[in-house]
Every structure is written in structure tokens, then in C-alpha cells.
Design a protein around this motif. Structure first.
Motif, mmCIF file in Angstrom:
data_model
loop_
_atom_site.group_PDB
_atom_site.id
_atom_site.type_symbol
_atom_site.label_atom_id
_atom_site.label_comp_id
_atom_site.label_asym_id
_atom_site.label_seq_id
_atom_site.Cartn_x
_atom_site.Cartn_y
_atom_site.Cartn_z
ATOM 1 N N GLN A 198 1.040 -1.398 0.007
ATOM 2 C CA GLN A 198 0.029 -0.221 0.042
ATOM 3 C C GLN A 198 1.044 1.366 0.017
ATOM 4 N N ARG A 199 2.132 1.140 0.685
ATOM 5 C CA ARG A 199 3.425 2.325 1.226
ATOM 6 C C ARG A 199 3.534 2.525 -0.579
ATOM 7 N N ILE A 200 3.626 1.308 -1.235
ATOM 8 C CA ILE A 200 4.569 1.595 -1.984
ATOM 9 C C ILE A 200 3.928 1.932 -4.104
ATOM 10 N N PRO A 300 -3.355 -3.882 -14.796
ATOM 11 C CA PRO A 300 -3.080 -2.666 -15.644
ATOM 12 C C PRO A 300 -4.605 -2.146 -16.925
ATOM 13 N N LYS A 301 -4.667 -1.194 -17.191
ATOM 14 C CA LYS A 301 -5.547 -0.918 -18.565
ATOM 15 C C LYS A 301 -4.938 -0.661 -19.673
ATOM 16 N N ARG A 302 -5.416 -1.673 -20.625
ATOM 17 C CA ARG A 302 -4.487 -0.831 -22.199
ATOM 18 C C ARG A 302 -4.724 0.118 -22.487
ATOM 19 N N ASN A 317 1.374 3.045 -10.358
ATOM 20 C CA ASN A 317 1.196 2.284 -9.451
ATOM 21 C C ASN A 317 1.183 0.567 -9.481
ATOM 22 N N ILE A 318 0.141 0.153 -10.446
ATOM 23 C CA ILE A 318 0.656 -1.416 -10.755
ATOM 24 C C ILE A 318 2.172 -1.442 -10.737
ATOM 25 N N SER A 319 2.476 -0.361 -11.883
ATOM 26 C CA SER A 319 3.931 -0.896 -12.057
ATOM 27 C C SER A 319 4.567 -0.802 -11.170
#
Length: 386
Positions: A198-200, A300-302, A317-319
Motif C-alpha cells: 500500500q505504501r509502495i 493495468p488498463k491497455r 501504481n501497478i507498475s
């Protein structure tokens, strides 16, 4: 007749100059030769008072002391041990870790685990036995380098067949005690990982990241075409799930290189148990899992040109969160370099090597953090960690 005294004087002068200019290497060689001579002398002087076994032990102890002193005087960390493999056990901690990728304390712990798993000293066909510490050192050297069995057998003064047998024995035992190295987190561990992710990444309820990795192999003799991947080399796949520390919490290895990551996930043992293991938590994944009906993976979304600022932020954020699994694959291949190119054609051994590298990655995590080759971080592009 007059030239002979002149020759003698010249020889004496040259010898004197040579002795003054003798470098450290020649002094070391002289010291070794002197020690061997002294040991030989002692053998004949003391044979009336000592047994042959005691003399042999004394000779071995003298040689080890001399070789260790020579290596220390040269500040030499390159191993060329031959018969004196025991000097590896006398190395300082940093030198030991630079060669075997784990600290001495970790080595002792691994030694105990393997002995409890059934690793023991063997006597075969009248040949000198391979002690358990020697087997474990051979195995670690094999995993940490890309040397052939001929080179390893020469380094450890063992036959090629004994070297191959010892390494295969350790691989087999490690496969049987894998839960000592890779295990699914419990409730409190999940909560801790979730807080870190969550922090990352700013995402709630995430306890890990999932991805697939290519391991280069030779073309297998059976259905070899199935193993050629989209980068046109032969490989098998490793699926890894890591926690916030980059520690593997689940691994699955063996599918051919042409298999898609989503298909590999469906064929894994984790997929059959994901509801029980995940609960309300989620994993971070890349675009390979988009649209594949994996409710426990955040993808992630395309980018079709119509993404909003919020969508771009979500992808970012996902990356940020899932890069940890790529780094775990990279560090594993950097430390346990056998994974960079497996020459074995037997798929069962290939899978055992891949799993052993993941086990060792977890086992050594935090002990040797740096990467000499890649100070900016792993992975290397040519390692095929995507």
C-alpha cells in the motif's frame, strides 16, 4: 680456464641480484616448496614415533596452512584449490560469499538441512569418499557458475561421475524439502505485506506480484518445437509470486517457452487453490493477465489512446508495485548463474535446478544484497526475465 672463475663470479652476482628482486609470487612458491620438503623430512625423522595416519594428517594440516597463507599474502580470492578444497572452509566471510553466494552461517544452516534430508558421506568403488561439506560446496559452485562438470571436478579433486552424482543428490534432496525455503504467507505475514504494498503502490489488499520468466535451455529431444519462445530461443517457463521483500512465496516451473503466462497460471497448482490462499487479498500482474478472468489479479488498463489521468496513475501504481517480481527474477539469475543457460536436456533435472535456484534466492535473501555486475539493479535485458 680463465673464463670459469669469471662465469662463477657472474653467476653469483646474478643470483644475488635475483634474490634481492624476488617478487611475492616467487617467494610464495619457495615457501610452498620449503614446506613440502620439511614435511617430507619430518615423515622420515618421526616415523618411529608416529603412525602413518598421524603423519598423513600432519602433512595435510601443513599443506592447508601453507596454501592459506599464500592466498592471504597475495590477497587472492580466485579459487584454484585442487586437492586442498578444505581451504574454502577457512575463507573469511566476504570471500566465501563472493564465491558461493551465501554467508558462512547460512552455509552451516544449509548443511544441517541437507543432512537432515538424507545427505551423507558416500564410499564408492574404493575411491576417496566425498564428505558432506564438500558435496554442498560443489553444489553451490555449480549453481553459482556456468562451469562444466569437468571444470568442477578438477576444482574439487573428484571424478566427473562423482561430481555429477553428488550435485544430483543435493538437487533431489532440496526438491523434497522445498517447504523449508518457499511457503505461502500466514495471516500476519499477509497483513504486513499488504501494508508495504500500500505504501509502495497506493493499492489496498495487495500481498504479492506475479509474473513469468524464461529460462534458456537446449532444444529438448521430444516436442522441441514447443519450447521455442517469441524471442526465437528455446526456454522453459518459471512462474513466480513474490512478497514485498522479493521473496518467492509460490513457484511453478516446467511449461514450454511458447506457453502464454495466463495459460501457465491456469495449469499451475496455485490456480487450483487460489481461493483458499488469497481470500480477500490480491496480486499485481502485467498485461499478460488482462481479460483472463483472474479476479485475484490487479492488471493495468491497455493504452488505447483514451485513458484518463486516473487510468494512467493506476497503471503507474501497478507498475511500481509489480516491478519487485522482475527484480526477484533478475537477482536470482545474477547470483545463481546456472539459470542463464541450462545445458541439461532432461526436463526433470531442468525443473529441479530452477526450483533450487528459487530456494537459494530465498535462503540467501538479505545476506548478500549487492550485484557486482549490475550496481544499478537487475535484471539484464538478455536474461529474458519477461
Amino acid at each position: 680456464m680463465t673464463s670459469l672463475p669469471h662465469f662463477k663470479r657472474s653467476g653469483m652476482f646474478c643470483a644475488s641480484e635475483s634474490e634481492k628482486n624476488m617478487d611475492a609470487t616467487r617467494k610464495a612458491v619457495a615457501m610452498v616448496a620449503l614446506a613440502e620438503y620439511q614435511a617430507l623430512q619430518n615423515k622420515y625423522v618421526l616415523h618411529l614415533h608416529n603412525t602413518e595416519e598421524e603423519l598423513q594428517e600432519e602433512s595435510t594440516r601443513r599443506r592447508r596452512a601453507v596454501v592459506s597463507a599464500v592466498l592471504l599474502s597475495r590477497q587472492q580470492i580466485i579459487l584454484k584449490s585442487g586437492m586442498e578444497w578444505e581451504i574454502m572452509l577457512d575463507m573469511d566471510d566476504n570471500t566465501f560469499a563472493s564465491h558461493f553466494r551465501i554467508r558462512r552461517a547460512r552455509f552451516e544452516q544449509l548443511l544441517r538441512l541437507l543432512q537432515e534430508g538424507g545427505l551423507h558421506t558416500e564410499h564408492s568403488h574404493g575411491l576417496p569418499p566425498l564428505p558432506v561439506p564438500k558435496k554442498v560446496l560443489m553444489f553451490l559452485w555449480y549453481m553459482a557458475n556456468q562451469n562444466s562438470f569437468r571444470e568442477i571436478s578438477d576444482k574439487f579433486n573428484a571424478s566427473q561421475s562423482a561430481t555429477h552424482r553428488a550435485i544430483l543428490q543435493v538437487l533431489t534432496i532440496m526438491s523434497g524439502i522445498g517447504t523449508n525455503f518457499v511457503s505461502w504467507p500466514r495471516g500476519c505475514e499477509k497483513r504486513m505485506s499488504s501494508a508495504v504494498f500500500q505504501r509502495i503502490s497506493g493499492l489496498d489488499g495487495v500481498i504479492g506480484a506475479i509474473d513469468g520468466c524464461h529460462i534458456r535451455v537446449q532444444r529438448p529431444p521430444i516436442r522441441g518445437g514447443d519450447y521455442i519462445n517469441r524471442k526465437s530461443y528455446y526456454s522453459v517457463l518459471l512462474q513466480g509470486i513474490v512478497n514485498d521483500e522479493g521473496r518467492f512465496i509460490d513457484i511453478f516451473a516446467g511449461p514450454p517457452g511458447r506457453v502464454h503466462d495466463a495459460r501457465m497460471l491456469r495449469g499451475s497448482t496455485f490456480y487450483t487453490e487460489w481461493q483458499e490462499k488469497m481470500g480477500d487479498y490480491r496480486l499485481l500482474g502485467d498485461s499478460a493477465y488482462i481479460g483472463q478472468a483472474f479476479p485475484f489479479i490487479v492488471t493495468p488498463k491497455r493504452d488505447n489512446g483514451a485513458l484518463t489521468d486516473a487510468d494512467h496513475q493506476q497503471n503507474y501504481n501497478i507498475s511500481r508495485g509489480r516491478v519487485i517480481v522482475e527484480q526477484a527474477f533478475g537477482r536470482t539469475k545474477c547470483k545463481w548463474r546456472r539459470l542463464r543457460d541450462l545445458q541439461n536436456t532432461r526436463m526433470d533435472i531442468v525443473v529441479m535446478i530452477i526450483m533450487a535456484a528459487c530456494f537459494l534466492h530465498n535462503f540467501a535473501l538479505g545476506a548478500v544484497n549487492g550485484c557486482d555486475e549490475h550496481p544499478e539493479g537487475c535484471p539484464r535485458e538478455e536474461d529474458g526475465n519477461e
